[in-house]
Write an enzyme that holds these catalytic residues in place. Structure first.
Site, PDB file in Angstrom:
ATOM      1  N   GLU A   1      30.049  24.215 -26.990  1.00 46.26           N
ATOM      2  CA  GLU A   1      29.067  24.364 -26.151  1.00 46.26           C
ATOM      3  C   GLU A   1      29.520  25.282 -24.874  1.00 46.26           C
ATOM      4  OE1 GLU A   1      28.982  21.632 -22.116  1.00 46.26           O
ATOM      5  OE2 GLU A   1      27.627  20.262 -23.946  1.00 46.26           O
TER       6      GLU A   1
ATOM      7  N   SER B   1      32.273  18.260 -22.330  1.00 43.63           N
ATOM      8  CA  SER B   1      32.242  18.515 -24.044  1.00 43.63           C
ATOM      9  C   SER B   1      32.452  20.045 -24.229  1.00 43.63           C
ATOM     10  CB  SER B   1      30.485  18.118 -24.385  1.00 43.63           C
ATOM     11  OG  SER B   1      30.233  16.779 -23.688  1.00 43.63           O
TER      12      SER B   1
ATOM     13  N   ARG C   1      21.140  21.821 -24.026  1.00 42.42           N
ATOM     14  CA  ARG C   1      22.208  22.425 -23.593  1.00 42.42           C
ATOM     15  C   ARG C   1      21.932  23.866 -23.743  1.00 42.42           C
ATOM     16  NH1 ARG C   1      23.375  18.052 -22.048  1.00 42.42           N
ATOM     17  NH2 ARG C   1      25.471  17.135 -22.142  1.00 42.42           N
TER      18      ARG C   1
END
Ligand code: EPU
Length: 337
Positions: free
Chosen positions: A333, A237, A162
């Site tokens: 994130e 997420s 990520r």
């Protein structure tokens, strides 16, 4: 180029939070993008893609530039591979479906991820055992300070979990305008090792899946766990799964032997943040219109009228409780503005 004033960004962020932009312009060509970037009267500029990895916590006092570049074309191909170019403003899932319809393999595990093609490299989107970096050849970008065109190879993007150079050393410095993917035309590399896909395919009695069958399985799994942003505002997420060193892991594992984990290397372990948040008691909880999804604790949701600030407050509460309960720091994130 039409610059609008006081525009609501609610339709432009998948959390669906209300938030006003002082100035707004949608650009459809590279030239328009370059022109918008060099407008002298707007000192602050904010680049907006699909708005799927973004939490807006207050009014945006800037010129919001909506990157609306469209188009898919073939760069080159041989009998086995194809290099396909996709402009930044194309919807990610529509592009995945286009590739599957044309029997171009490589993106099927990444089906149904919200957002646009141009923002996918920034966080190196990933799901079900595949990351964008596995199929990425290069991307074109415009340097914000100079409006100059630049190309980044896969190596230059410094992709990680990520993560990419666009989130670290070059953060806020470039706008990605197009991405070129290296896909297969035959002998597709079918990746079903991720538990839920195998299970789904064997339930459907599929033993030798096509890329479409893998995509259909991924779509079904995602739909069963993850909320559809069109129906319930969310940004996938919200947190990253924390990666901890062996010392931290040993202490954690001795205390919580039942917790799932993945070995990343001999000195790095990934712990699912969804598990930590669920154990901390937040799964399915609702605070006003901000909440934690009932089927996946890693996903924060907007039940209708939550503000970005309320969602962020919930995120901070979760972070604190997880740190207290487990001694582990979880990091957002999502881009918080
Ligand atoms: N878990 C819980 N409770 C929950 C959620 C998960 O205990 O509420 C446990 C599960 O039982 C499992 C583990 O956590 O043991 C991992 O769960 P899952 O397989 O659902 O994946 P994840 O780690 O929570 C990641 C990605 C998702 C991606 C899935 C599938 C991150 C931050 N998230 O989630 O990506 O779809 O794997 O590959 O890495 C996204 O980035 O927006 C996203 C949805």
């Amino acid at each position: 180029m039409h610059i609008q004033q006081n525009i609501s960004l609610k339709p432009y962020n998948t959390f669906g939070v209300e938030c006003m932009a002082r100035y707004f312009v949608s650009v459809h060509t590279i030239e328009e993008l370059q022109e918008a970037l060099s407008l002298p009267n707007y000192s602050k500029k904010f680049l907006l893609g699909g708005g799927s990895n973004l939490l807006l916590t207050g009014p945006v006092d800037a010129l919001v530039i909506h990157v609306n570049l469209k188009g898919i074309s073939i760069e080159n191909q041989n009998k086995d591979h194809i290099n396909i170019s996709c402009m930044a403003g194309e919807n990610w899932h529509d592009f995945v479906l286009f590739c599957i319809q044309n029997n171009y393999g490589g993106l099927e595990n990444l089906s149904l991820i919200p957002g646009n093609v141009g923002t996918a490299p920034i966080q190196n989107i990933g799901a079900y055992g595949v990351e964008l970096k596995d199929v990425f050849l290069k991307c074109d970008a415009i340097e914000i300070a100079t409006s100059k065109k630049v190309t980044f190879t896969c190596q230059q993007c410094e992709f990680g979990y990520r993560d990419s150079i666009f989130k670290t050393a070059k953060k806020g410095q470039y706008v990605i305008t197009r991405v070129v993917f290296k896909l297969t035309k035959n002998n597709h590399k079918i990746q079903t090792q991720y538990g839920a896909i195998n299970e789904h395919l064997s339930n459907a009695k599929v033993s030798n899946p096509s890329i479409r069958q893998v995509s259909d399985a991924v779509i079904a799994i995602r739909q069963s766990k993850l909320p559809d942003p069109k129906k319930l505002g969310n940004s996938g997420s919200f947190f990253k799964n924390p990666v901890v060193d062996s010392k931290t892991f040993e202490v954690f594992h001795a205390k919580f032997p039942e917790a799932p984990f993945y070995v990343m290397s001999h000195s790095e372990f990934k712990i699912p943040a969804g598990w930590l948040i669920q154990q901390a008691g937040f799964k399915g909880k609702r605070f006003g219109d901000a909440g934690v999804h009932k089927k996946q604790a890693l996903v924060l949701v907007n039940y209708g009228n939550a503000t970005g600030a309320q969602i962020w407050e919930l995120a901070l509460t979760i972070q604190k409780k997880v740190a207290t309960d487990f001694g582990i720091a979880i990091e957002a994130e999502v881009n918080v503005l």
